[in-house]
Motif scaffolding. Structure first.
Motif, mmCIF file in Angstrom:
data_model
loop_
_atom_site.group_PDB
_atom_site.id
_atom_site.type_symbol
_atom_site.label_atom_id
_atom_site.label_comp_id
_atom_site.label_asym_id
_atom_site.label_seq_id
_atom_site.Cartn_x
_atom_site.Cartn_y
_atom_site.Cartn_z
ATOM 1 N N GLU A 80 2.371 -0.302 7.502
ATOM 2 C CA GLU A 80 1.228 0.612 7.445
ATOM 3 C C GLU A 80 1.161 1.243 6.050
ATOM 4 O O GLU A 80 2.151 1.255 5.331
ATOM 5 N N ALA A 93 0.841 -1.216 0.000
ATOM 6 C CA ALA A 93 0.000 0.000 0.000
ATOM 7 C C ALA A 93 0.862 1.246 0.000
ATOM 8 O O ALA A 93 0.708 2.139 0.821
ATOM 9 N N GLY A 94 1.831 1.303 -0.935
ATOM 10 C CA GLY A 94 2.552 2.551 -1.205
ATOM 11 C C GLY A 94 1.767 3.306 -2.274
ATOM 12 O O GLY A 94 0.612 2.973 -2.580
ATOM 13 N N THR A 113 10.098 13.116 -2.287
ATOM 14 C CA THR A 113 10.021 14.581 -2.275
ATOM 15 C C THR A 113 8.773 15.062 -3.022
ATOM 16 O O THR A 113 8.500 16.257 -3.057
ATOM 17 N N THR A 165 5.117 -3.933 -4.364
ATOM 18 C CA THR A 165 5.905 -4.018 -3.129
ATOM 19 C C THR A 165 7.202 -3.213 -3.218
ATOM 20 O O THR A 165 8.128 -3.466 -2.451
ATOM 21 N N HIS A 166 7.286 -2.297 -4.176
ATOM 22 C CA HIS A 166 8.504 -1.524 -4.408
ATOM 23 C C HIS A 166 9.553 -2.403 -5.096
ATOM 24 O O HIS A 166 9.892 -2.176 -6.238
ATOM 25 N N ALA A 224 15.344 7.834 1.505
ATOM 26 C CA ALA A 224 14.579 6.753 0.869
ATOM 27 C C ALA A 224 15.441 6.149 -0.224
ATOM 28 O O ALA A 224 16.528 6.651 -0.513
ATOM 29 N N ALA A 280 2.248 -4.967 4.470
ATOM 30 C CA ALA A 280 3.062 -5.599 5.517
ATOM 31 C C ALA A 280 3.139 -4.737 6.785
ATOM 32 O O ALA A 280 3.125 -5.249 7.904
ATOM 33 N N VAL A 283 2.745 -10.495 3.226
ATOM 34 C CA VAL A 283 2.614 -11.649 2.330
ATOM 35 C C VAL A 283 3.946 -12.386 2.293
ATOM 36 O O VAL A 283 4.983 -11.801 1.968
ATOM 37 N N SER A 325 -0.201 -7.109 7.423
ATOM 38 C CA SER A 325 -0.560 -8.372 6.767
ATOM 39 C C SER A 325 0.518 -8.664 5.724
ATOM 40 O O SER A 325 0.357 -8.373 4.531
ATOM 41 N N GLY A 364 6.440 2.600 3.322
ATOM 42 C CA GLY A 364 7.662 2.248 2.591
ATOM 43 C C GLY A 364 8.362 3.512 2.107
ATOM 44 O O GLY A 364 8.530 4.476 2.854
ATOM 45 N N GLN A 365 8.709 3.538 0.833
ATOM 46 C CA GLN A 365 9.442 4.698 0.289
ATOM 47 C C GLN A 365 8.526 5.916 0.159
ATOM 48 O O GLN A 365 8.982 7.053 0.236
ATOM 49 N N SER A 373 18.764 8.150 -1.480
ATOM 50 C CA SER A 373 18.925 9.612 -1.512
ATOM 51 C C SER A 373 18.383 10.221 -0.237
ATOM 52 O O SER A 373 17.581 9.599 0.467
ATOM 53 N N TYR A 374 18.770 11.459 0.016
ATOM 54 C CA TYR A 374 18.521 12.107 1.311
ATOM 55 C C TYR A 374 17.836 13.450 1.092
ATOM 56 O O TYR A 374 18.019 14.091 0.043
ATOM 57 N N THR A 393 4.831 9.832 -10.672
ATOM 58 C CA THR A 393 4.169 9.669 -11.974
ATOM 59 C C THR A 393 4.157 8.201 -12.410
ATOM 60 O O THR A 393 3.153 7.728 -12.939
ATOM 61 N N ASN A 436 12.929 -3.922 1.592
ATOM 62 C CA ASN A 436 13.005 -5.170 0.849
ATOM 63 C C ASN A 436 14.019 -5.066 -0.303
ATOM 64 O O ASN A 436 14.569 -3.992 -0.486
HETATM 65 C C1 LIG Z 1 14.868 10.489 -1.772
HETATM 66 C C2 LIG Z 1 13.831 10.194 -2.817
HETATM 67 C C3 LIG Z 1 13.077 11.241 -3.334
HETATM 68 C C4 LIG Z 1 12.082 10.973 -4.269
HETATM 69 N N1 LIG Z 1 11.392 12.009 -4.798
HETATM 70 C C5 LIG Z 1 10.508 11.774 -5.797
HETATM 71 C C6 LIG Z 1 9.826 12.846 -6.433
HETATM 72 O O1 LIG Z 1 10.027 14.017 -6.129
HETATM 73 N N2 LIG Z 1 8.959 12.545 -7.418
HETATM 74 C C7 LIG Z 1 8.738 11.253 -7.808
HETATM 75 O O2 LIG Z 1 7.982 11.031 -8.752
HETATM 76 N N3 LIG Z 1 9.326 10.213 -7.181
HETATM 77 C C8 LIG Z 1 10.206 10.445 -6.197
HETATM 78 N N4 LIG Z 1 10.835 9.411 -5.595
HETATM 79 C C9 LIG Z 1 10.418 8.036 -5.898
HETATM 80 C C10 LIG Z 1 9.145 7.632 -5.172
HETATM 81 O O3 LIG Z 1 9.152 8.116 -3.856
HETATM 82 C C11 LIG Z 1 9.030 6.116 -5.167
HETATM 83 O O4 LIG Z 1 9.263 5.629 -6.467
HETATM 84 C C12 LIG Z 1 7.635 5.687 -4.741
HETATM 85 O O5 LIG Z 1 7.317 6.224 -3.492
HETATM 86 C C13 LIG Z 1 7.578 4.169 -4.683
HETATM 87 O O6 LIG Z 1 6.268 3.807 -4.353
HETATM 88 P P1 LIG Z 1 5.886 2.269 -4.245
HETATM 89 O O7 LIG Z 1 4.451 2.204 -3.950
HETATM 90 O O8 LIG Z 1 6.397 1.548 -5.436
HETATM 91 O O9 LIG Z 1 6.795 1.728 -3.050
HETATM 92 P P2 LIG Z 1 6.593 1.842 -1.470
HETATM 93 O O10 LIG Z 1 6.110 3.176 -1.072
HETATM 94 O O11 LIG Z 1 7.864 1.377 -0.859
HETATM 95 O O12 LIG Z 1 5.436 0.841 -1.176
HETATM 96 C C14 LIG Z 1 5.591 -0.566 -1.180
HETATM 97 C C15 LIG Z 1 4.780 -1.116 -0.030
HETATM 98 O O13 LIG Z 1 4.762 -2.534 -0.116
HETATM 99 C C16 LIG Z 1 4.807 -3.059 1.175
HETATM 100 N N5 LIG Z 1 5.295 -4.439 1.093
HETATM 101 C C17 LIG Z 1 6.522 -4.854 0.722
HETATM 102 N N6 LIG Z 1 6.615 -6.200 0.773
HETATM 103 C C18 LIG Z 1 5.395 -6.641 1.186
HETATM 104 C C19 LIG Z 1 4.854 -7.934 1.445
HETATM 105 N N7 LIG Z 1 5.583 -9.038 1.280
HETATM 106 N N8 LIG Z 1 3.565 -8.028 1.867
HETATM 107 C C20 LIG Z 1 2.804 -6.915 2.022
HETATM 108 N N9 LIG Z 1 3.273 -5.666 1.797
HETATM 109 C C21 LIG Z 1 4.549 -5.524 1.383
HETATM 110 C C22 LIG Z 1 5.761 -2.136 1.921
HETATM 111 O O14 LIG Z 1 5.584 -2.225 3.323
HETATM 112 C C23 LIG Z 1 5.382 -0.785 1.338
HETATM 113 O O15 LIG Z 1 4.440 -0.100 2.121
HETATM 114 C C24 LIG Z 1 11.849 9.644 -4.678
HETATM 115 C C25 LIG Z 1 12.617 8.610 -4.178
HETATM 116 C C26 LIG Z 1 13.629 8.870 -3.287
HETATM 117 C C27 LIG Z 1 14.499 7.746 -2.871
#
Ligand SMILES: Cc1cc2nc3c(=O)[nH]c(=O)nc-3n(C[C@H](O)[C@H](O)[C@H](O)COP(=O)(O)OP(=O)(O)OC[C@H]3O[C@@H](n4cnc5c(N)ncnc54)[C@H](O)[C@@H]3O)c2cc1C
Length: 450
Positions: A55, A30-31, A65, A219-220, A314, A53, A195, A193, A59-60, A239-240, A348, A443
């Protein structure tokens, strides 16, 4: 360390999965990607649950930003050379369409999330950067983006002079947690929860089984090693960011900024503060221009009287050919879908994932599916990155044989590196991270250190 977003938004808790279920679609994670995929599927009349897994957005996404832009660094000139005009256009248009869809959803749902339309700028402080920026402006324009090259003296927001910039019009920024909270309130999401395993139509947590027609890995980093082989197709980069305020710090900028030179900084404003980003490095391999220390040095240099309000970090998955993997997880499973490889632009590309995957599931043709297909072949330009990653894995798997069990990654067995700044064990192969006590933080590793 809490991001500015986590400090200013509190998402309500959700219950854990407490029964076995049968559903049409289960999204894992739920990212931003999982929530958007769930939302668009539901909008298309599908039944969806999301299993998370930890809240929602933990995750990221909570540490992004949150610029919503198709300006993903210096990419379009290279993409045209490497994958051709058609696929480069697919990448550009998909991300532009994602920005429009954010606007539509925010308006339709009436979401208050500090959404602001602003131009986005790539800049360089170097003479040689100007040529690259000029080429990038021409390439982006050819792909249908509102792009223009600008002389450096037109850029007034930054604390230093620049030689040139590329401006993309019609871009945006927002508060990611305020946005995700509004969408999540419309969805069935189970927190805590985790997986552990997926087998054909079965999604298995430590206590329950969900049987689903379609399974979406959001799941990223996808956790199955086989099939898909995503561990061979991307690494992670960290990155920071810091949010600063006080004397000499602008509360508002005319745009969002991203530097193309080595060690360059990124900037945006949010809620009266300035967010400065930088210090990127491969996860598990920090050099002297990586981490908080470097970023804070730069902030001190350019805003000596600034006060730090928040700091966070992140990481994201960096695919070898510069294109995320969105679509069918592998040819072996017609009902598994994946979204990964967002290379730090997942606001995006999470929306692009939601557009493509929801269309695929309801049987609608999507014009961008081909560009992002995980079943594409690796292009020539991606081989160099592939070999760097393979070498890194060989070296660290080798070292893994000789280190103590509690310093060995539980994903594939690579030797972990101690990250003094963040007090964590980080894997240079695929980017898994663990606390000092061995709890898994990032992960693909699924289990804690032994
Ligand atoms: C420093 C930094 C700055 C950024 N700034 C930008 C920006 O300005 N603009 C932009 O477009 N992007 C930006 N990004 C990228 C963007 O933040 C990420 O690409 C995006 O948040 C990823 O989302 P996600 O849903 O894929 O991953 P996540 O947010 O990590 O979500 C994945 C979720 O899956 C869950 N999960 C993992 N494994 C399991 C499992 N086995 N069972 C159940 N749940 C599980 C995790 O707990 C997590 O909550 C930035 C990245 C970084 C590192």
């Amino acid at each position: 360390m809490k991001s500015l977003w986590s400090k200013t938004a509190q998402l309500p808790e959700r219950e854990q999965l407490d029964a076995d279920l049968r559903v049409q679609n289960v999204v894992i994670g739920a990212g931003m990607a999982g929530v958007l995929i769930g939302y668009l599927l539901q909008e298309k009349g599908q039944e969806v649950i999301i299993l998370e897994a930890k809240e929602i957005a933990s995750g990221q996404t909570k540490n992004t930003t949150a610029k919503i832009t198709s300006q993903h660094g210096l990419i379009y000139n290279d993409l045209i050379k490497n994958v051709g005009l058609e696929r480069a256009k697919g990448y550009a248009q998909a991300n532009e369409a994602a920005i429009q869809l954010y606007k539509e959803i925010i308006t339709k749902e009436g979401i208050a999330c500090h959404f602001e339309e602003l131009p986005s700028f790539l800049y360089s402080q170097k003479e040689e950067g100007m040529q690259k920026l000029k080429k990038e402006a021409i390439a982006a324009k050819a792909l249908g983006i509102d792009a223009e090259y600008m002389r450096g003296d037109k850029i007034k927001d930054l604390p230093y002079g620049v030689m040139g910039a590329v401006k993309f019009g019609g871009q945006a920024q927002f508060h990611p947690l305020e946005f995700i909270q509004a969408l999540a309130s419309k969805l069935t999401i189970y927190e805590h929860s985790n997986v552990l395993e997926v087998d054909e139509h079965f999604v298995i947590t430590d206590q329950h089984v969900v049987v689903a027609d379609n399974i979406i890995f959001a799941t990223h980093y996808p956790f199955p090693i086989v099939p898909g082989y995503y561990f061979l197709r991307q690494h992670q980069s960290r990155s920071y960011a810091v949010a600063i305020e006080g004397a000499g710090v602008p509360e508002k900028l005319d745009g969002m900024y991203y530097g193309i030179d080595r060690g360059a900084l990124s900037f945006r404003h949010a809620m009266g503060k300035l967010i400065v980003g930088g210090g990127s490095h491969r996860t598990g391999k920090k050099d002297k221009m990586g981490g908080y220390c470097y970023l804070r040095e730069q902030v001190k240099r350019y805003y000596p009287e600034a006060e730090e309000n928040a700091c966070w970090a992140a990481q994201d998955c960096m695919p070898h050919d510069g294109i995320p993997f969105i679509g069918r997880f592998s040819i072996q499973h017609d009902n598994w879908y994946v979204s990964t490889g967002f290379q730090k632009w997942g606001m995006t590309t999470a929306m692009v994932s939601a557009m493509i995957i929801s269309d695929m599931i309801v049987g609608k043709e999507n014009p961008y599916a081909h560009t992002f297909s995980p079943q594409r072949l690796l292009i020539r330009a991606g081989y160099q990155n592939f070999f760097v990653d393979v070498w890194e894995s060989i070296v660290n798997l080798g070292k893994g044989i000789f280190v103590k069990k509690n310093q060995k990654c539980t994903h594939m067995g690579c030797a972990l590196h101690w990250n003094e700044e963040e007090q964590s064990w980080d894997c240079p192969c695929h980017g898994s991270r663990f606390t000092k006590e061995g709890e898994s933080i990032d992960n693909p590793a699924q289990t804690m250190l032994k």
